[in-house]
Design a protein around this motif. Structure first.
Motif, PDB file in Angstrom:
ATOM      1  N   SER A  48       0.824  -1.199   0.000  1.00  0.00           N
ATOM      2  CA  SER A  48       0.000   0.000   0.000  1.00  0.00           C
ATOM      3  C   SER A  48       0.860   1.253   0.000  1.00  0.00           C
TER       4      SER A  48
ATOM      5  N   SER B 236      -0.546   4.154   0.759  1.00  0.00           N
ATOM      6  CA  SER B 236      -1.302   5.129   1.546  1.00  0.00           C
ATOM      7  C   SER B 236      -0.689   5.409   2.907  1.00  0.00           C
TER       8      SER B 236
ATOM      9  N   SER C 265      -1.188   4.360  -9.404  1.00  0.00           N
ATOM     10  CA  SER C 265      -1.391   5.800  -9.489  1.00  0.00           C
ATOM     11  C   SER C 265      -0.465   6.399 -10.546  1.00  0.00           C
TER      12      SER C 265
ATOM     13  N   ALA D 292      -2.830   8.315  -2.030  1.00  0.00           N
ATOM     14  CA  ALA D 292      -4.067   7.875  -1.378  1.00  0.00           C
ATOM     15  C   ALA D 292      -4.736   6.743  -2.154  1.00  0.00           C
ATOM     16  N   GLY D 293      -4.886   5.602  -1.498  1.00  0.00           N
ATOM     17  CA  GLY D 293      -5.570   4.461  -2.101  1.00  0.00           C
ATOM     18  C   GLY D 293      -4.766   3.710  -3.140  1.00  0.00           C
TER      19      GLY D 293
ATOM     20  N   GLU E  72      -1.522   1.449  -4.850  1.00  0.00           N
ATOM     21  CA  GLU E  72      -0.650   0.329  -4.526  1.00  0.00           C
ATOM     22  C   GLU E  72       0.610   0.428  -5.371  1.00  0.00           C
TER      23      GLU E  72
END
Length: 568
Positions: free
Chosen positions: A377, A379, A431, A543-544, A546
């Protein structure tokens, strides 16, 4: 050389003259205020050690009890002690920067304008009847970075500089580590400096001091540009004799400036020293002061103190875990010519874990034949959840370990690692961007960290490195095999789940890993152990998301280590 050291200036019974609020005219008509501490003039004329800063020349520093120099009414933060230097035939001059302390004008910390002002102050002091005309600069941190900038301008009376633990590249060393905004220290520094002026005593005599929009300008200029170049060292213009002094524990603000300065400055006469300890104990130690005095004596007084007979590089060699200084060792160059550049490859063995002691793989000498990958993650959820728009995301503690770690096998013999490092890493993200935070750690046989002393006296790991993946573009002319150079002048956005190769600059370190110890590397999406106070802004692209690391096969990820064999 020991005999020549005795030629250094000796303490004499001069009467101390203290001149407060001396007005120094600038070329544009502005007047800056300074305090001058000097021996009483007889037939002699004295060189001067000068500083300029926003730290208020009138602000008394009361040092800790274990400092080798004891408190007195003339001590100021990160500057030389007049009660030690003036008896040895030096004047000490502290200038309040424009818009700071008692000096009027528009505040521009660490700026080109400040460098011009420093130039003017140097030349004005050099013409005082008590001054020999020779000026040196010496001081820590802010008082060091200002030396790089004024040296760019080559004031004729400046004869030597000694930037002691001083950032040189305002973008890479201080504001944007690998393109990631270094918000933690900067925000605290700026708020504190503002409070010292507006909520402290200076408000009574300079209520409009320190009026600047520094943080906004820093964030607005988030790519490298002339905005940053004009307030940074320009190595081709720095020709004055220099002794660049770093601290192994200063891997998040100053050390890079000192090693880059030694490697790249155009000065014919230059030296490098790297020590350990806090930001101020080595500077005020007897050993540190003798280095300072012998250097300044040579260049400002013409005394042969043997300082140029010594090899140009002086390194404190860390062997792990000491809160006291380690022995120094002289070398002839940096990086060391006998370095055995060694690749240790990432070998993925298991899925990520939130256990703080977990490792996901090994660092091995042979690249794995098949490509493997690890996903984690980005985040870094906190007790406030994932909310990059909220300050809670950075003020609430992390809910657990982030990222992945790799370790070597236990050392079969004492192994020295001294020099710059690089992590070559294949990554992808869901992302458009990702952050790579690298931490190197010395793990003892008991599985616990062996910490070193940071600049603030805090426990720190060996060193760190950072890179924002969209800043992975390299400058081929300035990159070295062991020190990638990123121009940071455009963004190469990620395509979701498409791997890219990143070369992460890791700031120099020195450690002798003892037999049975392991080297551990943490690769994380946010600040890891030992980061405070040099923490970073974790942007919304995390944010959010991986992130994935690849290792082996056609995506060999490796850590490049500077292994140092014993001197023959």
């Amino acid at each position: 050389m020991a005999a020549k050291s005795a030629n250094a200036s000796q303490s004499r019974d001069y009467k101390l003259i203290v001149e407060k609020d001396v007005q120094i005219p600038m070329r544009d008509g502005t007047v800056l205020y300074a305090d001058v501490f000097r021996p009483e003039v007889g037939s002699e004329r004295f060189p001067a050690i000068m500083n300029i800063s926003v730290y208020q020349k009138d602000k008394l520093w009361i040092p800790p009890d274990d400092l080798e120099e004891k408190p007195n009414p003339y001590m100021a933060w990160e500057t030389v002690n007049p009660l030690w230097w003036c008896p040895r035939g030096y004047a000490c001059v502290r200038v309040d920067a424009r818009g700071a302390g008692k000096s009027p004008g528009q505040s521009e910390p660490s700026s080109y304008q400040e460098a011009v002002d420093f130039y003017d102050a140097i030349e004005w002091i050099a013409k005082r009847p008590w001054c020999s005309g020779s000026i040196g600069t010496l001081g820590i941190s802010y008082h060091a970075s200002s030396q790089w900038r004024v040296a760019n301008l080559q004031p004729p009376s400046l004869k030597a500089i000694m930037p002691w633990e001083g950032r040189a590249d305002q973008y890479r060393d201080q504001a944007y580590h690998g393109g990631i905004f270094a918000m933690g220290f900067l925000s605290n520094w700026h708020t504190t400096a503002t409070a010292h002026h507006l909520l402290g005593r200076p408000r009574s005599y300079n209520p409009d001091a320190f009026n600047n929009n520094l943080l906004w300008h820093y964030m607005r200029n988030d790519l490298d540009s002339e905005f940053w170049r004009q307030c940074s060292a320009r190595w081709d213009r720095i020709t004055v004799p220099m002794w660049s002094v770093g601290n192994w524990g200063g891997f998040a603000l100053h050390l890079r400036g000192n090693t880059e300065g030694f490697m790249n400055a155009a000065s014919k006469h230059k030296k490098l020293r790297i020590h350990t300890g806090t930001h101020f104990h080595p500077f005020h130690s007897e050993e540190g002061r003798m280095d300072q005095l012998r250097f300044m004596d040579y260049w400002l007084k013409g005394l042969d103190t043997g300082i140029l007979d010594e090899p140009p590089v002086k390194l404190e060699i860390r062997t792990g875990g000491s809160e006291k200084p380690y022995p120094f060792r002289f070398e002839n160059e940096w990086p060391l010519a006998r370095t055995q550049w060694t690749k240790m490859y990432l070998k993925i063995e298991r899925e990520p874990s939130t256990d703080e002691h977990a490792v996901e793989g090994q660092l091995v000498a042979t690249p794995p034949k098949a490509t493997a990958k690890l996903t984690y993650s980005a985040s870094g959820a906190t007790r406030a959840g994932v909310a990059s728009a909220s300050s809670l995301a950075s003020t609430h503690g992390s809910s657990g370990r982030t990222g992945v770690s790799f370790e070597t096998a236990p050392m079969t013999q004492d192994t020295e690692i001294t020099g710059p490092l690089k992590l070559n890493l294949w990554v992808s993200s869901t992302s458009e961007d990702l952050d790579i935070f690298v931490t190197l750690r010395n793990i003892g046989p008991d599985g616990k960290d062996v910490w070193e002393v940071g600049q603030h006296g805090q426990p720190v790991p060996l060193t760190k490195g950072w890179l924002r993946a969209s800043h992975r573009k390299l400058d081929p002319e300035r990159s070295l095999p062991y020190r990638p150079y990123h121009p940071h002048n455009e963004r190469w956005w990620l395509t979701p789940n498409e791997p890219v190769e990143c070369q992460v600059e890791i700031w120099s370190t020195c450690i002798v890993l003892k037999k049975g110890h392991k080297l551990r590397v943490d690769i994380q999406p946010r600040d890891g152990v030992g980061a405070a106070p040099y923490t970073h802004y974790h942007a919304d692209y995390n944010a959010g998301a991986e992130n994935t690391i690849y290792a082996g096969g056609d995506k060999a990820s490796y850590l490049l280590l500077p292994i140092i064999p014993p001197k023959k």
